[in-house]
Design an enzyme around this catalytic site. Structure first.
Site: not given
Ligand code: FAD
Length: 286
Positions: A15, A17, A51, A108-109, A178, A214, A218, A268
């Site tokens: 796939s 992206e 985000a 999201g961040d 990631q 670059q 990242f 991916h």
């Molecule tokens: P979560 O799974 O919520 O985790 C975030 C943090 O919180 C982690 O440190 C986790 O350990 C912690 N956590 C989770 N649950 C709990 C809990 N219940 N209690 C306490 N801590 C907890 N970003 C974008 O903005 N747009 C995109 O399109 C995008 N695509 C991505 C695609 C992939 C494959 C990946 C790997 C990342 C992508 N990201 C994207 C980045 C992502 O949004 C960031 O890495 C973000 O900081 C975390 O998202 P997450 O869904 O992993 O969050």
């Protein structure tokens, strides 16, 4: 088509992206590159989402185009930072209306104000909250993010894997990782995930190195380490993009082969909206 049906049948997925282009020349560039990548018959294409919804219109337009005009299987990225339940429900209806069947649901961040605080309101604190909300509708195949070198905010890989398990229990059908460059992180991550009781496919995320400066930026942001021997090989050619390309593509071919030979359920590619490196890698491994 739901991506889980491919993965669960044992078919390896390949796939690509993309992110939504920001101006006319990048729209043109993306069009050319999607054209090249289509020739590889990818299993699916994914489209990122800024985000907080910062790229929402552009992301949704691109998804609609790829899914309905080009006819490729598509996965929408969607984040919940500062989103309300009403907004998410509305967006899920929109995805359904344009026949999107696959989503990768992310937190999201978090945007930060000058004091380093997140000033926005959200009905969802973590991706697992979003996943359980969307999975309750039973309409989509859902992916979640995984971090072989741990998410930068996590205190440990173990804690992060526990949080990933929560995403799977909330309804994620598979995981996309990631980017990473050292396969031992991925193999260790999969082993730990299996021991923790996570049994869904974990698809590795690959970013070919074509520009060393670059990629260093990242990796600083996402916490992925570049192996020392690769840094040593690339370092003398920082300003030589052709040489960097050759080294980066050769490295990625070896990385992908090792992953597939050792059970990865697919690959991916983070294409950065380019096609050349992915086409070259793909032609050597498929
Ligand atoms: P979560 O799974 O919520 O985790 C975030 C943090 O919180 C982690 O440190 C986790 O350990 C912690 N956590 C989770 N649950 C709990 C809990 N219940 N209690 C306490 N801590 C907890 N970003 C974008 O903005 N747009 C995109 O399109 C995008 N695509 C991505 C695609 C992939 C494959 C990946 C790997 C990342 C992508 N990201 C994207 C980045 C992502 O949004 C960031 O890495 C973000 O900081 C975390 O998202 P997450 O869904 O992993 O969050």
């Amino acid at each position: 088509m739901k991506i889980k049906d491919l993965l669960y049948s044992g078919e390896k997925t390949f796939s690509f992206e993309f992110f939504p282009p920001k101006n006319y020349s990048s729209i043109l560039e993306l069009g050319i590159n999607i054209g090249q990548l289509m020739k590889l018959s990818p299993s699916f294409i994914s489209v990122t989402y800024g985000a907080g919804g910062s790229t929402q219109d552009a992301s949704f337009n691109l998804l609609d185009y790829i899914n309905n005009k080009i006819g490729l299987v598509t996965m929408a990225h969607y984040t919940c930072v500062n989103a309300t339940k009403e907004k998410v429900a509305q967006d899920m209806d929109y995805f359904k209306s344009i026949h999107i069947e696959n989503l990768i649901l992310l937190r999201g961040d978090r945007p930060q104000d000058d004091a380093g605080q997140n000033p926005g309101e959200s009905d969802f604190n973590f991706a697992s909250d979003l996943i359980s909300f969307v999975a309750a509708q039973d309409r989509f195949c859902i992916a979640a993010a995984g971090y072989p070198e741990a998410h930068p905010e996590s205190s440990s890989l173990e804690t992060d894997i526990a949080h990933m398990k929560r995403k799977v229990e909330s309804g994620a059908d598979f995981v996309v990782t990631q980017l990473f460059f050292d396969n031992s992180y991925y193999f260790d991550f999969v082993e730990r995930a299996r021991k923790a009781g996570i049994d869904v496919p974990i698809v590795p995320g690959i970013m070919p190195i074509t520009n060393f400066k670059q990629i260093k930026k990242f990796t600083q942001m996402c916490g992925a380490k570049i192996p020392a021997n690769l840094v040593d090989t690339l370092d003398p050619y920082q300003d030589d993009l052709n040489k960097t390309y050759d080294i980066g593509v050769d490295f990625a071919i070896g990385q992908c082969r090792e992953l597939l030979d050792n059970g990865a359920p697919g690959l991916h590619f983070y294409t950065l909206n380019k096609s050349r490196a992915t086409v070259d890698i793909f032609s050597s491994i498929r």
